[in-house]
Design a protein around this motif. Structure first.
Motif, PDB file in Angstrom:
ATOM      1  N   PHE A  66     -36.556  -9.577  -5.465  1.00 56.70           N
ATOM      2  CA  PHE A  66     -36.523 -10.134  -4.130  1.00 56.70           C
ATOM      3  C   PHE A  66     -36.656 -11.659  -4.180  1.00 56.70           C
ATOM      4  CE2 PHE A  66     -38.699 -10.971   0.012  1.00 56.70           C
ATOM      5  CZ  PHE A  66     -37.630 -10.660   0.837  1.00 56.70           C
ATOM      6  N   ILE A  67     -37.578 -12.126  -4.993  1.00 51.97           N
ATOM      7  CA  ILE A  67     -37.782 -13.574  -5.129  1.00 51.97           C
ATOM      8  C   ILE A  67     -36.506 -14.249  -5.628  1.00 51.97           C
ATOM      9  CG2 ILE A  67     -39.042 -15.373  -6.384  1.00 51.97           C
ATOM     10  CD1 ILE A  67     -41.433 -13.399  -6.428  1.00 51.97           C
ATOM     11  N   GLN A  68     -35.892 -13.672  -6.643  1.00 53.11           N
ATOM     12  CA  GLN A  68     -34.680 -14.265  -7.211  1.00 53.11           C
ATOM     13  C   GLN A  68     -33.556 -14.314  -6.184  1.00 53.11           C
ATOM     14  OE1 GLN A  68     -33.446 -12.458 -10.860  1.00 53.11           O
ATOM     15  NE2 GLN A  68     -31.695 -13.789 -11.096  1.00 53.11           N
ATOM     16  N   VAL A  69     -33.420 -13.281  -5.387  1.00 53.71           N
ATOM     17  CA  VAL A  69     -32.371 -13.255  -4.363  1.00 53.71           C
ATOM     18  C   VAL A  69     -32.602 -14.365  -3.346  1.00 53.71           C
ATOM     19  CG1 VAL A  69     -31.437 -11.921  -2.430  1.00 53.71           C
ATOM     20  CG2 VAL A  69     -31.871 -10.807  -4.635  1.00 53.71           C
ATOM     21  N   ILE A  70     -33.808 -14.474  -2.826  1.00 51.15           N
ATOM     22  CA  ILE A  70     -34.110 -15.482  -1.808  1.00 51.15           C
ATOM     23  C   ILE A  70     -34.003 -16.885  -2.393  1.00 51.15           C
ATOM     24  CG2 ILE A  70     -35.828 -16.332  -0.175  1.00 51.15           C
ATOM     25  CD1 ILE A  70     -34.535 -13.535   0.472  1.00 51.15           C
ATOM     26  N   ARG A  71     -34.454 -17.053  -3.619  1.00 47.98           N
ATOM     27  CA  ARG A  71     -34.417 -18.371  -4.246  1.00 47.98           C
ATOM     28  C   ARG A  71     -33.015 -18.804  -4.676  1.00 47.98           C
ATOM     29  NH1 ARG A  71     -39.269 -21.092  -5.551  1.00 47.98           N
ATOM     30  NH2 ARG A  71     -40.509 -20.812  -3.682  1.00 47.98           N
ATOM     31  N   SER A  72     -32.020 -17.936  -4.516  1.00 46.30           N
ATOM     32  CA  SER A  72     -30.634 -18.322  -4.823  1.00 46.30           C
ATOM     33  C   SER A  72     -29.981 -19.011  -3.630  1.00 46.30           C
ATOM     34  CB  SER A  72     -29.809 -17.098  -5.238  1.00 46.30           C
ATOM     35  OG  SER A  72     -29.602 -16.225  -4.145  1.00 46.30           O
ATOM     36  N   LYS A  73     -30.784 -19.381  -2.653  1.00 50.10           N
ATOM     37  CA  LYS A  73     -30.300 -20.041  -1.434  1.00 50.10           C
ATOM     38  C   LYS A  73     -29.371 -21.209  -1.774  1.00 50.10           C
ATOM     39  CE  LYS A  73     -33.061 -22.585   1.146  1.00 50.10           C
ATOM     40  NZ  LYS A  73     -34.123 -23.022   2.041  1.00 50.10           N
ATOM     41  N   GLY A 105     -34.138 -10.682   5.245  1.00 48.47           N
ATOM     42  CA  GLY A 105     -35.168 -10.988   4.258  1.00 48.47           C
ATOM     43  C   GLY A 105     -36.554 -11.112   4.862  1.00 48.47           C
ATOM     44  N   SER A 106     -36.650 -11.680   6.055  1.00 50.28           N
ATOM     45  CA  SER A 106     -37.961 -11.837   6.701  1.00 50.28           C
ATOM     46  C   SER A 106     -38.564 -10.490   7.039  1.00 50.28           C
ATOM     47  CB  SER A 106     -37.827 -12.683   7.965  1.00 50.28           C
ATOM     48  OG  SER A 106     -37.363 -13.966   7.629  1.00 50.28           O
ATOM     49  N   LYS A 107     -37.737  -9.562   7.481  1.00 50.84           N
ATOM     50  CA  LYS A 107     -38.224  -8.209   7.785  1.00 50.84           C
ATOM     51  C   LYS A 107     -38.672  -7.503   6.508  1.00 50.84           C
ATOM     52  CE  LYS A 107     -38.802  -4.359  10.134  1.00 50.84           C
ATOM     53  NZ  LYS A 107     -40.045  -4.118  10.825  1.00 50.84           N
ATOM     54  N   VAL A 108     -37.917  -7.674   5.444  1.00 51.72           N
ATOM     55  CA  VAL A 108     -38.294  -7.082   4.158  1.00 51.72           C
ATOM     56  C   VAL A 108     -39.632  -7.655   3.696  1.00 51.72           C
ATOM     57  CG1 VAL A 108     -37.670  -6.901   1.719  1.00 51.72           C
ATOM     58  CG2 VAL A 108     -35.925  -6.583   3.485  1.00 51.72           C
ATOM     59  N   LEU A 109     -39.780  -8.973   3.793  1.00 52.76           N
ATOM     60  CA  LEU A 109     -41.033  -9.610   3.394  1.00 52.76           C
ATOM     61  C   LEU A 109     -42.199  -9.109   4.241  1.00 52.76           C
ATOM     62  CD1 LEU A 109     -42.495 -11.633   1.579  1.00 52.76           C
ATOM     63  CD2 LEU A 109     -41.937 -13.394   3.273  1.00 52.76           C
ATOM     64  N   LEU A 110     -41.998  -8.972   5.534  1.00 53.66           N
ATOM     65  CA  LEU A 110     -43.050  -8.459   6.411  1.00 53.66           C
ATOM     66  C   LEU A 110     -43.483  -7.060   5.987  1.00 53.66           C
ATOM     67  CD1 LEU A 110     -44.843  -8.582   8.940  1.00 53.66           C
ATOM     68  CD2 LEU A 110     -42.855  -7.764  10.248  1.00 53.66           C
ATOM     69  N   GLU A 111     -42.524  -6.199   5.710  1.00 56.41           N
ATOM     70  CA  GLU A 111     -42.859  -4.827   5.300  1.00 56.41           C
ATOM     71  C   GLU A 111     -43.549  -4.810   3.941  1.00 56.41           C
ATOM     72  OE1 GLU A 111     -42.831  -2.316   7.353  1.00 56.41           O
ATOM     73  OE2 GLU A 111     -41.960  -3.639   8.868  1.00 56.41           O
ATOM     74  N   MET A 112     -43.134  -5.685   3.033  1.00 51.58           N
ATOM     75  CA  MET A 112     -43.809  -5.772   1.732  1.00 51.58           C
ATOM     76  C   MET A 112     -45.243  -6.248   1.908  1.00 51.58           C
ATOM     77  SD  MET A 112     -40.734  -7.274  -0.650  1.00 51.58           S
ATOM     78  CE  MET A 112     -41.726  -7.425  -2.121  1.00 51.58           C
ATOM     79  N   ARG A 123     -50.326 -12.105  -0.072  1.00 54.80           N
ATOM     80  CA  ARG A 123     -50.143 -13.342   0.699  1.00 54.80           C
ATOM     81  C   ARG A 123     -49.376 -14.400  -0.091  1.00 54.80           C
ATOM     82  NH1 ARG A 123     -52.938 -15.749   5.193  1.00 54.80           N
ATOM     83  NH2 ARG A 123     -52.673 -17.998   5.093  1.00 54.80           N
ATOM     84  N   TRP A 124     -49.563 -14.433  -1.398  1.00 56.83           N
ATOM     85  CA  TRP A 124     -48.880 -15.425  -2.224  1.00 56.83           C
ATOM     86  C   TRP A 124     -47.369 -15.307  -2.094  1.00 56.83           C
ATOM     87  CZ3 TRP A 124     -45.345 -14.134  -5.914  1.00 56.83           C
ATOM     88  CH2 TRP A 124     -45.343 -12.805  -6.356  1.00 56.83           C
ATOM     89  N   LEU A 125     -46.870 -14.081  -1.928  1.00 56.47           N
ATOM     90  CA  LEU A 125     -45.438 -13.882  -1.789  1.00 56.47           C
ATOM     91  C   LEU A 125     -44.925 -14.457  -0.469  1.00 56.47           C
ATOM     92  CD1 LEU A 125     -42.924 -12.692  -3.131  1.00 56.47           C
ATOM     93  CD2 LEU A 125     -43.465 -10.515  -2.024  1.00 56.47           C
ATOM     94  N   VAL A 126     -45.689 -14.264   0.588  1.00 59.46           N
ATOM     95  CA  VAL A 126     -45.333 -14.850   1.888  1.00 59.46           C
ATOM     96  C   VAL A 126     -45.319 -16.369   1.774  1.00 59.46           C
ATOM     97  CG1 VAL A 126     -46.017 -15.091   4.299  1.00 59.46           C
ATOM     98  CG2 VAL A 126     -46.259 -12.874   3.147  1.00 59.46           C
TER      99      VAL A 126
END
Length: 91
Positions: free
Chosen positions: A1-8, A33-40, A47-50
């Motif tokens: 998930f991090i890699q996908v978002i960081r490929s912005k 992605g925001s919804k996925v992050l919220l559910e995670m 919290r570090w992931l948020v």
């Protein structure tokens, strides 16, 4: 998930593909992605992931609001920009 978002991209959106050092420069997927992050976060309480992804996800949502919202109803348009030189670009 991090890699996908960081490929912005430099434009501010998360591309619909990114592999082998290349990524789409004209298209994204729906900004879920925001919804996925919220559910995670709800499940794991990381919290570090948020904190790590919040600004990137905000930028992606801002990009959709500024670049893909059209018309008086404010509908979001999914799809691609036309880029000269691409084989799938409209004439």
């Amino acid at each position: 998930f991090i890699q996908v978002i960081r490929s912005k991209t430099a434009k501010g959106f998360v591309p619909n593909y990114s592999a082998g050092g290349t990524k789409s420069v004209d298209r994204s997927e729906p900004p879920i992605g925001s919804k996925v992050l919220l559910e995670m976060y709800r499940k794991y309480k990381d919290r570090w992931l948020v904190e790590l992804l919040f600004d990137d996800l905000l930028g992606w949502n801002d990009w959709f609001a500024s670049q893909r919202t059209f018309g008086p109803l404010g509908l979001v348009s999914l799809g691609s920009d036309t880029i000269a030189g691409y084989g799938d670009a409209a004439p």
